[in-house]
Motif scaffolding. Sequence first.
Motif, mmCIF file in Angstrom:
data_model
loop_
_atom_site.group_PDB
_atom_site.id
_atom_site.type_symbol
_atom_site.label_atom_id
_atom_site.label_comp_id
_atom_site.label_asym_id
_atom_site.label_seq_id
_atom_site.Cartn_x
_atom_site.Cartn_y
_atom_site.Cartn_z
ATOM 1 N N VAL A 158 9.381 4.915 -7.610
ATOM 2 C CA VAL A 158 7.939 4.957 -7.352
ATOM 3 C C VAL A 158 7.507 3.753 -6.526
ATOM 4 O O VAL A 158 6.695 3.882 -5.595
ATOM 5 C CB VAL A 158 7.156 5.027 -8.670
ATOM 6 C CG1 VAL A 158 5.651 5.022 -8.406
ATOM 7 C CG2 VAL A 158 7.538 6.280 -9.458
ATOM 8 N N ASP A 159 8.043 2.588 -6.832
ATOM 9 C CA ASP A 159 7.700 1.386 -6.059
ATOM 10 C C ASP A 159 8.042 1.576 -4.583
ATOM 11 O O ASP A 159 7.268 1.182 -3.694
ATOM 12 C CB ASP A 159 8.441 0.162 -6.613
ATOM 13 C CG ASP A 159 7.871 -0.317 -7.934
ATOM 14 O OD1 ASP A 159 6.738 0.076 -8.266
ATOM 15 O OD2 ASP A 159 8.566 -1.077 -8.643
ATOM 16 N N VAL B 223 5.558 3.933 -2.923
ATOM 17 C CA VAL B 223 4.274 3.268 -2.667
ATOM 18 C C VAL B 223 4.407 2.276 -1.525
ATOM 19 O O VAL B 223 3.555 2.209 -0.626
ATOM 20 C CB VAL B 223 3.778 2.575 -3.950
ATOM 21 C CG1 VAL B 223 2.547 1.727 -3.660
ATOM 22 C CG2 VAL B 223 3.480 3.611 -5.040
ATOM 23 N N ARG B 224 5.482 1.507 -1.545
ATOM 24 C CA ARG B 224 5.672 0.468 -0.532
ATOM 25 C C ARG B 224 5.860 1.055 0.869
ATOM 26 O O ARG B 224 5.372 0.509 1.856
ATOM 27 C CB ARG B 224 6.883 -0.390 -0.897
ATOM 28 C CG ARG B 224 7.123 -1.567 0.053
ATOM 29 C CD ARG B 224 8.279 -2.439 -0.428
ATOM 30 N NE ARG B 224 9.534 -1.701 -0.452
ATOM 31 C CZ ARG B 224 10.189 -1.346 -1.572
ATOM 32 N NH1 ARG B 224 9.682 -1.655 -2.768
ATOM 33 N NH2 ARG B 224 11.328 -0.699 -1.508
ATOM 34 N N ARG C 113 4.645 3.769 2.174
ATOM 35 C CA ARG C 113 3.384 4.287 2.710
ATOM 36 C C ARG C 113 3.604 5.371 3.765
ATOM 37 O O ARG C 113 2.917 5.427 4.792
ATOM 38 C CB ARG C 113 2.526 3.151 3.286
ATOM 39 C CG ARG C 113 2.157 2.097 2.261
ATOM 40 C CD ARG C 113 1.162 1.085 2.813
ATOM 41 N NE ARG C 113 0.852 0.054 1.839
ATOM 42 C CZ ARG C 113 -0.048 0.192 0.863
ATOM 43 N NH1 ARG C 113 -0.717 1.323 0.747
ATOM 44 N NH2 ARG C 113 -0.283 -0.797 0.011
ATOM 45 N N ARG D 239 2.600 5.121 -13.261
ATOM 46 C CA ARG D 239 2.449 4.315 -12.046
ATOM 47 C C ARG D 239 2.111 5.201 -10.855
ATOM 48 O O ARG D 239 1.247 4.861 -10.037
ATOM 49 C CB ARG D 239 3.731 3.535 -11.780
ATOM 50 C CG ARG D 239 3.799 2.852 -10.418
ATOM 51 C CD ARG D 239 3.959 1.359 -10.567
ATOM 52 N NE ARG D 239 4.330 0.715 -9.305
ATOM 53 C CZ ARG D 239 3.449 0.329 -8.389
ATOM 54 N NH1 ARG D 239 2.154 0.514 -8.586
ATOM 55 N NH2 ARG D 239 3.855 -0.270 -7.290
ATOM 56 N N ALA D 240 2.782 6.346 -10.748
ATOM 57 C CA ALA D 240 2.493 7.271 -9.650
ATOM 58 C C ALA D 240 1.040 7.733 -9.693
ATOM 59 O O ALA D 240 0.353 7.784 -8.662
ATOM 60 C CB ALA D 240 3.436 8.467 -9.718
ATOM 61 N N GLU E 259 -1.331 5.120 -8.514
ATOM 62 C CA GLU E 259 -1.251 4.878 -7.072
ATOM 63 C C GLU E 259 -1.727 6.078 -6.252
ATOM 64 O O GLU E 259 -1.617 6.080 -5.031
ATOM 65 C CB GLU E 259 0.191 4.524 -6.674
ATOM 66 C CG GLU E 259 0.670 3.194 -7.221
ATOM 67 C CD GLU E 259 -0.052 2.005 -6.598
ATOM 68 O OE1 GLU E 259 -0.670 2.176 -5.515
ATOM 69 O OE2 GLU E 259 0.007 0.908 -7.168
ATOM 70 N N LEU F 252 -0.536 9.203 -6.301
ATOM 71 C CA LEU F 252 0.453 10.233 -6.028
ATOM 72 C C LEU F 252 0.252 11.416 -6.970
ATOM 73 O O LEU F 252 -0.131 11.238 -8.132
ATOM 74 C CB LEU F 252 1.873 9.671 -6.212
ATOM 75 C CG LEU F 252 2.313 8.613 -5.196
ATOM 76 C CD1 LEU F 252 3.589 7.928 -5.675
ATOM 77 C CD2 LEU F 252 2.530 9.243 -3.820
#
Length: 371
Positions: free
Chosen positions: A172-173, A176-177, A179, A208-209, A212, A214
């Motif tokens: 997930v990180d 997100v990172r 983009r 977390r998703a 953010e 998602l």
Amino acid sequence: MSIESAAPAITPELARALPKAEVHLHLEGCFDLADLMLLARRNGATLPGPAASLFDLSTHTVELDPTSAAVTGMGVGRFLAFLDWEGSLVEDYETLRTLAYRACARESASGVRYADIIVNPTHWSPWGHRLEEFLRAICEGFDTAAGDGLCQAQLCVSLLRQQDTDSALEVVDTMVRSRLPRVVALSVDGDESQAGDSNSRLAPAFDRARAEGLRRTVHTGESSGPDSVWAAIDLLHADRIDHGVRAIEDPRLVDTLVARGIGLGICPRSNVAGTHLYGSLAEHPIDRLRRAGVTVSINTDDPGPMGVRIEDEYADCAQTFGWDLATVAEVATASVRASFAPADLAAGILADIATFADALDPDSHPVSAQY
């Protein structure tokens, strides 16, 4: 004397022309036999079975993962191991980009206007520590396809049921990172019978998703029962359930899916001929779920090894369940509503579905094109 025209038969040709979306399609399942043969030859890889019947796992004589008990017999585990072999053949950026492009071309050939395409990085071993580059190559393939006027596609990145919490959060990180605009959702798939309490273990990644922005889609309710669908809703905040057909066993769950507008990405042939969950299409609950008010869509899951095209799935369901044009248009509309397509694109496809149905049968009364 005037003769009224009969309502059109729902043939594969009509279903191909029908505008629609597909929301449950795995990139790993889009390899054609020719793709695999050429990649295996280029890599000097040993085939796991006879060339002419490579997609028939019962002919495989090579154990794909001797350390896994799941692959010693037939079933989901052995199929997942075959996907691991496929993914191991794709080592370079351009090949991956081309496969993504070809998936969009396959969709366009079946009249699909938009697709949520799922990819599970764990099947693609050469990319183990290059996840961002892996996602970028796929998205570039989608971009090129869209530029050529082919099916618009976005990416749902899937965790494996057996993953631990930390590795899931790392995925997930990276999503997100990076983009990447076409990376829109977190998914999870894999053999639930081998995964233990995966929902609790993966919940932090889905939290977390969600935080953010998602979307979330969860493979469940096929090899597992209604409890797993409840867990996907309550623990993983699922916007959509992939499969989910065993929700029919719990009337309260069916009511919840209707009330919350949680769609099911159903793959009829996969449930019948793939996992043998049902003995025939006539036994499949897709029509009962539809009539109960659940948002059901028709999808192909893994069209390469399954040998299936979405227009055939529409036509087969129509013949089996007696669907008329209005019902088929309703299911196509549901596919768009269940998708993660951008609002303007979705609205355009919905309008085209209504126009298509009305042109063929003005009395079909297709559902509203508003999005």
